[in-house]
Design a protein around this motif. Structure first.
Motif, PDB file in Angstrom:
ATOM      1  N   SER A  73     -25.298 -45.937 -14.689  1.00 41.89           N
ATOM      2  CA  SER A  73     -25.517 -45.643 -13.696  1.00 41.89           C
ATOM      3  C   SER A  73     -26.263 -45.224 -12.847  1.00 41.89           C
ATOM      4  N   TYR A  76     -29.821 -46.420 -12.361  1.00 41.26           N
ATOM      5  CA  TYR A  76     -29.616 -47.994 -11.715  1.00 41.26           C
ATOM      6  C   TYR A  76     -29.310 -47.555 -10.451  1.00 41.26           C
ATOM      7  N   VAL A  77     -28.380 -46.404  -9.591  1.00 38.12           N
ATOM      8  CA  VAL A  77     -28.268 -46.597  -8.263  1.00 38.12           C
ATOM      9  C   VAL A  77     -29.520 -45.783  -7.663  1.00 38.12           C
ATOM     10  N   GLU A  82     -23.910 -41.710  -4.472  1.00 35.11           N
ATOM     11  CA  GLU A  82     -23.517 -42.628  -3.813  1.00 35.11           C
ATOM     12  C   GLU A  82     -22.655 -43.391  -5.552  1.00 35.11           C
ATOM     13  N   ARG A 147     -29.536 -39.884   1.844  1.00 40.08           N
ATOM     14  CA  ARG A 147     -30.697 -40.253   2.036  1.00 40.08           C
ATOM     15  C   ARG A 147     -30.927 -41.759   3.061  1.00 40.08           C
ATOM     16  N   ILE A 148     -30.563 -41.952   4.342  1.00 41.82           N
ATOM     17  CA  ILE A 148     -30.028 -43.125   5.735  1.00 41.82           C
ATOM     18  C   ILE A 148     -31.459 -43.256   5.769  1.00 41.82           C
ATOM     19  N   LYS A 422     -33.878 -48.283  -3.761  1.00 40.43           N
ATOM     20  CA  LYS A 422     -34.195 -49.359  -3.390  1.00 40.43           C
ATOM     21  C   LYS A 422     -35.277 -50.347  -4.134  1.00 40.43           C
ATOM     22  N   ARG A 423     -36.068 -49.499  -5.113  1.00 36.97           N
ATOM     23  CA  ARG A 423     -36.647 -49.966  -5.848  1.00 36.97           C
ATOM     24  C   ARG A 423     -36.940 -49.937  -7.609  1.00 36.97           C
ATOM     25  N   SER A 424     -34.917 -49.906  -7.479  1.00 38.14           N
ATOM     26  CA  SER A 424     -33.993 -49.249  -9.055  1.00 38.14           C
ATOM     27  C   SER A 424     -34.583 -51.101  -9.425  1.00 38.14           C
ATOM     28  N   GLY A 425     -34.181 -52.432  -8.794  1.00 38.96           N
ATOM     29  CA  GLY A 425     -34.785 -53.299  -9.703  1.00 38.96           C
ATOM     30  C   GLY A 425     -35.965 -53.787 -10.197  1.00 38.96           C
ATOM     31  N   TYR A 426     -37.161 -52.723 -10.297  1.00 37.03           N
ATOM     32  CA  TYR A 426     -38.625 -52.795 -10.186  1.00 37.03           C
ATOM     33  C   TYR A 426     -39.129 -51.825 -11.159  1.00 37.03           C
ATOM     34  N   PRO A 476     -34.716 -46.420 -19.909  1.00 36.68           N
ATOM     35  CA  PRO A 476     -35.460 -47.058 -18.138  1.00 36.68           C
ATOM     36  C   PRO A 476     -36.568 -47.341 -18.763  1.00 36.68           C
TER      37      PRO A 476
END
Ligand SMILES: [Zn+2]
Lengths: 540, 372
Positions: A73, A76-77, A82, A147-148, A422-426, A476
């Protein structure tokens, strides 16, 4: 807690600086003391909650869920708070989902009075009661580092907007203030006078430069400018006032504790802008250590005598902002420089010197100097207008940096790792290698890792390439096909290179990044390890 | 047409999310590993999709094949160019809308709950609760049964038939949201947040990204169920599928085209506009007054994902099972073995192992559902 969680949620998703500023100043207007002050402290990392540390949060979640599922998890996150907020298994019970945990103020005050044993228990109890977005806000509150996309400077700008004052006024006051900042809010609301900065040796907002562009050389008259080396250390501000001595980073973080050897020698009353280096004076010559020597001294909680002896801290001065009670920032650079030289002269030469000025009559002459840097710890040259006052921020047309060209090599993609956040899909983190021996029979040895330097469009293309050319997967990480005929070549840019025993290849790059994708280049034509070894030899 | 041999499974069974499968009814089926054939002799992963060697057909193939069984109309599962397609009537209609009537050499309707025999292999379609027409496909032979669930969600959806757990030896599941961080909230609450934002920002057009098949119609229907009776504006790419849902008895209320020809820029202030997520990057989105970008997707659970897409109002509305639903479904069906086609397969396989169920990832490519 709900109100603070809403603020955080909205800040994360509000696009653009202006939207965030509006949101924050609106929050300061709507929310009473002391809650708004605690929120401000949380957003600027000014809230030190001693009773809870990130490691304790990992223990809390480890007690609630399978370690492997948590790890997947988190991969991924990409963000600890979070991940825990989303994955926290809420037990059924009378409080579950009621979201009736104490207010932000209640939480901050309860934690301030808690021991290290009680802190995590309080957190676990609240996590059981809160919804996912309030859990996130709570965990961010205790771990710090939201991290915002919100810097402390932006929060200070929002305060300035809220009170109708200049942001530099807030920055100057900042280090004398404590959460929940009642005196600051009273002043900004016009119900009290400006707080007197009771703290001695406050941070003075620093002046920064722009990268010089080709067009500037025709536009600017070299006679109006002076130049000096841009040293490759850490830009700092050393200040001493009424016996208080502080060393700040350029963003105002106090790093005095990490450099007691230098701070002990701030035997003056004033504020010096300069570069923190590791250096030693021997036989009248200052010999400067590498950036990795300096890194030995960073982020240390305790400083050993040995570290201080082997890697002594040194300040190479650029500018003088304050001399005793006199503020010099309005003077032209040339005058401040003269004052600086007189100011540094009586100080311990083992700890201080002035950054030497470079003589040049034309930009071409300066370019020649830049091509033949006398030391590896120089990043390039700084060009400063003779008449420039010291202005906080990045004023146009006053200071320019002209960086040394980076080193370039062609290397082959070997492994790709899934990114975080934000790049966790790549697959966005790349390990690349160069040839040892002839490409046809030799092997690729990894020489570095890079995860930036490409556009989002290029990221998608590389990601697809990785997926289409995977030969093995380990969690990963994917191993990507790379041989003399098949493989993706990166042009890698980096700032420096050194020998390393930690890497199989024996070399380590500094700040490597993907400069260009060489789809056109056959992998057999990528660089050899010998090329990198020659670069190291050349630097010595 | 032959009835499924001795299957006592009734449609009435377990149409709700957590309704347990009545185990006693199925004991006769459970002869673990005494089957005449191994599961992967009945169904096996191939690069072009799941393949049934004795039946000579593929399920949801990603490349053109001779005989294809299609679970539902999403583009990653239903592709054009097959020789023969067997699917539910709705899925065939949707494929014809998307690819033209001649998308396949021939087609055949599979009625839910009816058994067909294909070269000695029994095949039966069961509702999957994913989008209109979506089905799981049960494949059986010699007492062995495998269910390929396609994409599914067990929670109620007013726009399609509810998922039913089907007793089987091998359950093939996706794992798009197969991580414990994905716990999708109630879709009605998400719609309330959207309506709250519409009320609070009367000057801004709310642009809601929603996948054109299923998600868009579900969002519209949920808005209507929440009492929103204003016209809803839709991007041209949604029109034909919305019309089709209407023709199947799913009332969507007044829909208007979201084009400038229908009015000036100011006309969209305070309006809800739906479009496919892909349209948000181009000129189309810029015609609206101070647009507030929203996106209805299970991915919106993760903040940085929402941020990456520039989404200001994330709506966590998913047409896939979330973590709790994936694990509850596997628990309810209690198969001998679970195969995971795509998504976050490592975590779901790990969960199965922890809970005593054999599981393996199939690493199937071509199904990743980023637009969900
Ligand atoms: Zn689907």
């Amino acid at each position: 807690m709900r109100r603070f969680a809403d603020l955080i949620d909205t800040l994360v998703l509000t696009p653009g600086r202006n939207g965030k500023l509006k949101l924050l100043s609106g929050y300061f207007r709507a929310v009473p003391d002391p809650e708004r002050g605690y929120a401000l402290a949380a957003l600027t990392n000014g809230l030190d909650i001693a009773s809870v540390k990130p490691a304790m949060l990992r223990e809390l979640i480890a007690g609630r869920m399978d370690a492997e599922l948590f790890k997947l998890s988190y991969d991924y996150v990409g963000d600890l708070a979070e991940t825990i907020a989303l994955a926290w298994p809420v037990p059924a019970g009378p409080h579950a989902g009621r979201n009736d945990a104490p207010s932000l103020t209640g939480i901050v005050e309860a934690l301030a009075g808690a021991s290290r044993r009680e802190g995590p228990q309080l957190i676990a109890g609240w996590l059981d009661q809160l919804d996912a977005s309030s859990r996130y806000a709570l965990l961010k509150l205790v771990t710090g580092g939201f991290r915002i996309g919100l810097s402390a400077r932006l929060a200070k700008q929002a305060l300035a907007d809220f009170g109708g004052v200049a942001v530099t006024e807030i920055e100057e006051l900042w280090h004398g203030l404590e959460p929940p900042y009642r005196t600051l809010f009273d002043w900004l609301e016009g119900v009290a006078d400006k707080p007197v900065n009771a703290a001695a040796a406050p941070f003075r907002p620093v002046m920064l430069s722009h990268a010089i562009e080709d067009a500037d050389f025709t536009r600017l008259d070299p006679a109006d400018f002076v130049a000096e080396w841009k040293w490759d250390g850490i830009r700092v501000q050393a200040t001493a006032e009424r016996g208080v001595r502080r060393l700040y980073t350029r963003t105002g973080d106090d790093i005095s504790a990490a450099f007691p050897d230098l701070v002990d020698h701030l035997a003056f009353d004033g504020t010096v802008d300069g570069e923190l280096l590791v250096a030693r004076l021997a036989e009248g010559e200052v010999s400067i250590g590498t950036f990795s020597d300096l890194q030995q001294r960073l982020n240390r909680k305790t400083v050993t005598g040995r570290m201080v002896r082997d890697h002594p801290a040194f300040l190479r001065a650029y500018d003088l902002l304050q001399d005793g009670s006199e503020d010099l920032r309005g003077l032209p650079f040339a005058e401040r420089r003269a004052r600086l030289e007189a100011f540094i002269a009586p100080l311990d030469p083992h700890r201080f010197d002035c950054s030497p000025m470079l003589a040049f009559d034309s930009w071409d002459e300066l370019a020649q100097l830049r091509l033949a840097l006398p030391e590896p710890v120089i990043e390039g040259v700084m060009i400063k207008r003779r008449t420039a006052p010291y202005v906080a921020g990045r004023p146009r047309g006053e200071w320019f940096k002209w960086k040394r060209d980076p080193h370039l090599v062609d290397a082959v993609l070997m492994y790709a790792q899934r990114g975080h956040g934000k790049r966790s899909g790549y697959y966005s983190d790349y390990t690349f290698g160069v040839w040892r021996g002839e490409p046809e029979e030799g092997e690729l040895v990894p020489v570095g890792k890079a995860y930036f330097g490409f556009t989002d469009e290029e990221l998608k293309l590389i990601d697809k390439y990785v997926r289409d050319h995977t030969i093995e997967r380990f969690g990963p990480v994917r191993s990507v096909r790379a041989n003399a005929v098949t493989g993706l070549v990166f042009e890698v840019a980096f700032e420096g290179i050194a020998r390393s025993t930690r890497h199989k290849s024996g070399v380590a790059m500094r700040f490597p990044r993907i400069n260009r994708l060489r789809w056109d280049k056959p992998p057999a034509e990528a660089d050899r390890l010998e090329t990198l070894e020659q670069m190291i030899a050349g630097a010595q | 047409m032959t009835r499924w041999e001795d299957c006592p499974l009734a449609m009435a069974l377990a149409t709700n999310k957590h309704k347990p499968v009545v185990k006693a009814l199925f004991q006769s089926h459970r002869r673990p590993y005494l089957h005449a054939m191994r599961p992967d002799e009945l169904l096996c992963p191939r690069p072009e999709g799941l393949y049934c060697p004795p039946g000579g057909f593929h399920i949801d193939p990603v490349r053109p094949v001779e005989r294809a069984l299609i679970t539902h109309g999403h583009a990653d599962h239903a592709r054009a160019g097959h020789g023969h397609v067997l699917a539910t009537a709705e899925t065939l209609d949707i494929m014809a809308i998307r690819y033209g009537e001649d998308h396949a050499g021939s087609t055949q309707v599979a009625a839910l709950g009816e058994t067909l025999i294909i070269d000695g292999v029994a095949v039966r379609f069961h509702p999957a609760g994913h989008v209109l027409g979506s089905a799981q496909i049960a494949v059986g032979r010699g007492g062995l049964r495998i269910v390929a669930s396609g994409d599914y969600k067990p929670r109620p959806d007013p726009t399609c038939a509810s998922f039913e757990p089907v007793d089987c030896d091998v359950f093939i599941t996706e794992a798009t949201f197969g991580l414990p961080v994905f716990r999708h909230p109630d879709a009605g609450d998400e719609i309330s947040r959207l309506l709250g934002s519409v009320g609070a920002n009367p000057d801004r057009a709310h642009l809601v990204g929603a996948y054109s098949l299923g998600k868009a119609q579900r969002v519209i229907r949920l808005l209507r169920d929440a009492g929103y009776d204003q016209p809803i504006y839709i991007h041209g790419a949604l029109k034909r599928l919305c019309d089709y849902y209407e023709s199947q008895g799913i009332a969507l209320g007044e829909l208007r085209p979201a084009t400038v020809e229908t009015g000036g820029k100011g006309d969209f202030a305070g309006a809800v506009v739906l479009g496919p997520p892909s349209a948000f990057g181009d000129k189309w989105a810029r015609r609206f007054p101070d647009p507030l970008i929203s996106f209805a997707s299970g991915w919106m659970m993760v903040r940085q994902r929402a941020r990456q897409r520039g989404v200001e109002l994330p709506l966590v509305i998913s047409d896939h099972a979330d973590w709790d639903e994936l694990t509850a479904t596997i628990t309810a069906i209690a198969p001998e073995e679970v195969w995971v086609t795509h998504g976050r397969e490592e975590a779901l396989v790990r969960w199965c192992e922890m809970n005593g169920t054999r599981a393996r990832p199939l690493h199937m490519v071509g199904y990743e559902d980023e637009a969900e």
